[in-house]
Design an enzyme around this catalytic site. Sequence first.
Site, PDB file in Angstrom:
ATOM      1  N   GLU A  59       0.809  -1.223   0.000  1.00 16.89           N
ATOM      2  CA  GLU A  59       0.000   0.000   0.000  1.00 16.89           C
ATOM      3  C   GLU A  59       0.841   1.270   0.000  1.00 16.89           C
ATOM      4  OE1 GLU A  59      -2.544  -3.229   1.908  1.00 16.89           O
ATOM      5  OE2 GLU A  59      -0.463  -2.521   2.115  1.00 16.89           O
ATOM      6  N   PHE A 121     -11.760  -6.543  14.084  1.00 16.83           N
ATOM      7  CA  PHE A 121     -10.657  -7.032  13.262  1.00 16.83           C
ATOM      8  C   PHE A 121     -10.267  -5.977  12.222  1.00 16.83           C
ATOM      9  CE2 PHE A 121      -9.234  -9.459   9.450  1.00 16.83           C
ATOM     10  CZ  PHE A 121      -8.037  -9.934   9.981  1.00 16.83           C
ATOM     11  N   GLN A 122      -8.985  -5.656  12.187  1.00 14.67           N
ATOM     12  CA  GLN A 122      -8.406  -4.682  11.266  1.00 14.67           C
ATOM     13  C   GLN A 122      -9.045  -3.290  11.400  1.00 14.67           C
ATOM     14  OE1 GLN A 122      -8.282  -6.429   7.262  1.00 14.67           O
ATOM     15  NE2 GLN A 122      -6.265  -7.292   7.726  1.00 14.67           N
ATOM     16  N   LYS A 171     -17.794   0.028   6.031  1.00 13.10           N
ATOM     17  CA  LYS A 171     -18.271  -1.026   5.133  1.00 13.10           C
ATOM     18  C   LYS A 171     -19.779  -0.959   4.944  1.00 13.10           C
ATOM     19  CE  LYS A 171     -17.449  -5.902   4.080  1.00 13.10           C
ATOM     20  NZ  LYS A 171     -16.789  -7.155   4.542  1.00 13.10           N
ATOM     21  N   MET A 488      24.482   8.459   1.748  1.00 16.81           N
ATOM     22  CA  MET A 488      24.488   9.736   2.452  1.00 16.81           C
ATOM     23  C   MET A 488      24.775   9.537   3.938  1.00 16.81           C
ATOM     24  SD  MET A 488      24.368  12.939   1.788  1.00 16.81           S
ATOM     25  CE  MET A 488      23.362  13.389   0.370  1.00 16.81           C
TER      26      MET A 488
END
Length: 583
Positions: A59, A121-122, A171, A488
């Site tokens: 993602e 959940f999530q 949802k 760097m």
Amino acid sequence: MTDTIDAIRNTTLTGSEILWATLVGEGVSTVFGYPGGAILPIYDALRKFPIHHVLVRHEQGASHMADGYARASGKVGVCMATSGPGATNLVTGLATAMLDSIPMVAITGQVSSKVLGSDAFQEVDITGITLPVTKHNFLVTRAEDIAPMVRLAFQIAQDGRPGPVLVDITKDAQQASCIFNFEDAAPPPARPHPMLRAESGAILQAIELIKNAKKPVILAGHGINQSGAEAEVIAFAERMHIPVASTLLGLGSFPASHPLSLGMMGMHGESWVNNAIQEADLLLAFGMRFDDRVTGNLASYAQNAKKIHIEIDPSEINKNVKVDVALIGDLREVLLTLLPMLPASSDAAWLKQINASKGEAAVRDIVNLPDNGHLYAAHVIHDIWREAVAAGRETETIIVTDVGQHQMWEAQYFRHNAPRTLVTSGGLGTMGFALPAAIGAKMAAPEKDVWVIAGDGGFQMTAAELSTIVQEKLHINIAVINNGFLGMVRQWQEAFYDKNYSCSPILSPDFVKLADAHGIPAAHITQRKEVTPIVTKARTGSTPFLINFSVEKEDGVYPMIAPGSALHEMVRRPNPLIETAED
């Protein structure tokens, strides 16, 4: 797309269908994302709408792709992810876009509203998490609110100083139904900030300062691109005969080949540019924010210069550097107001003085060294630029860099003559940015040559997106500047930590074999004479191509301003090296 909206006006749709219809109405043709449980209703409805979805491998890649798409096109980039870890994986990309003022809309799925706050959940509070790194965000719990909130998100992302906006949709809102009307969902016209107007008194003050200046310098920032003010800046500089220094994100907004162009300022800017700023009696800041990498030690920054700041975000005025005149507004509009009120100037003495200093103060330029068997990163980048020029593709080439030494070498050795030809993470300095952002840039500008320039460290952070390139059949060329270090970090350890290279040597896979595993042709290059032929082969091919450039391991980026030092107190490239202003 108008036909699609007309066909479903005033019909009953699910919230998921309303989301896609609204995106179509906003002109979106490409979305970058990754499906999951809380956003599956949206993905199920995608098949009904003319939007191309790019399946990413992580993602974070989706957020960087949307960012790269926006930077290359000037349009709003769109990404999406599911709830929980999918949403949190977008955060780095949102922060990257926020610090560089990139218009982006992120859509996330959320658990059903009836279980919000129950640690379902999530479930995470993604609006709370992203509050500091978005321009605004929304939690939508009703289907009726999806179209209005998404349309408002697009307005906020683009209005004034651009930035990312997140829309979190539960949802049950995705699954519920209501009547859809795109026009009725339009937000009220954006109200300009009450300070967003250059006052006439300030305009007159600015004109007097400009007319009386003997050593003025324009500081060209990213706001020039955002405002679409490239032509006005050129007209202003030419009319007043004022030299132009560029920030990293401002590169390309003023042509590098223009006689008034000085080059990049700041921590790794050209020495004559920084010296000119320190000696100036007037600084004209065009769409830039005086960040620390540009100013060096603020106590000693341009002490003899009056300062005029043209800026669309009032909060940036006097934030870092106190200015004498603030012209708050859209840069292009302010310049169109100023230009007719200024008499033309032909005084070339100041520019001659700056140009004369190049002979003794030029970068000790690696690209001019005779080939001694060592391959330097500067060689690679400069030769990519030379090849593009020779092919007549200079302004049709977009370079997308990662972050580190190679990023600064690109800024020094690839001469950008057109806007939106450099895509790079400036404010946040996000390693792993280049590869996914290049996918977004190529989707936005498929007719252009797109090059990834990445170090061996940052490249490995998002290398999984090689499969996305193959799946989307994108011709993107990848130059890995491989020095076996986090370059760097190593340079700072050499300069400030007694060469204690703690955790900066990095082991990499065989990048040629890695590319081959993804179905991408690749080559390993160790000599400068091999650079141009392989670059030409990559550019003229029809498939993605990866080149692993094995470069000098302990080379450094010079000039360099040490932390806490003044802008003119630059560390120069060590001798013995040939010093020249040629090339």
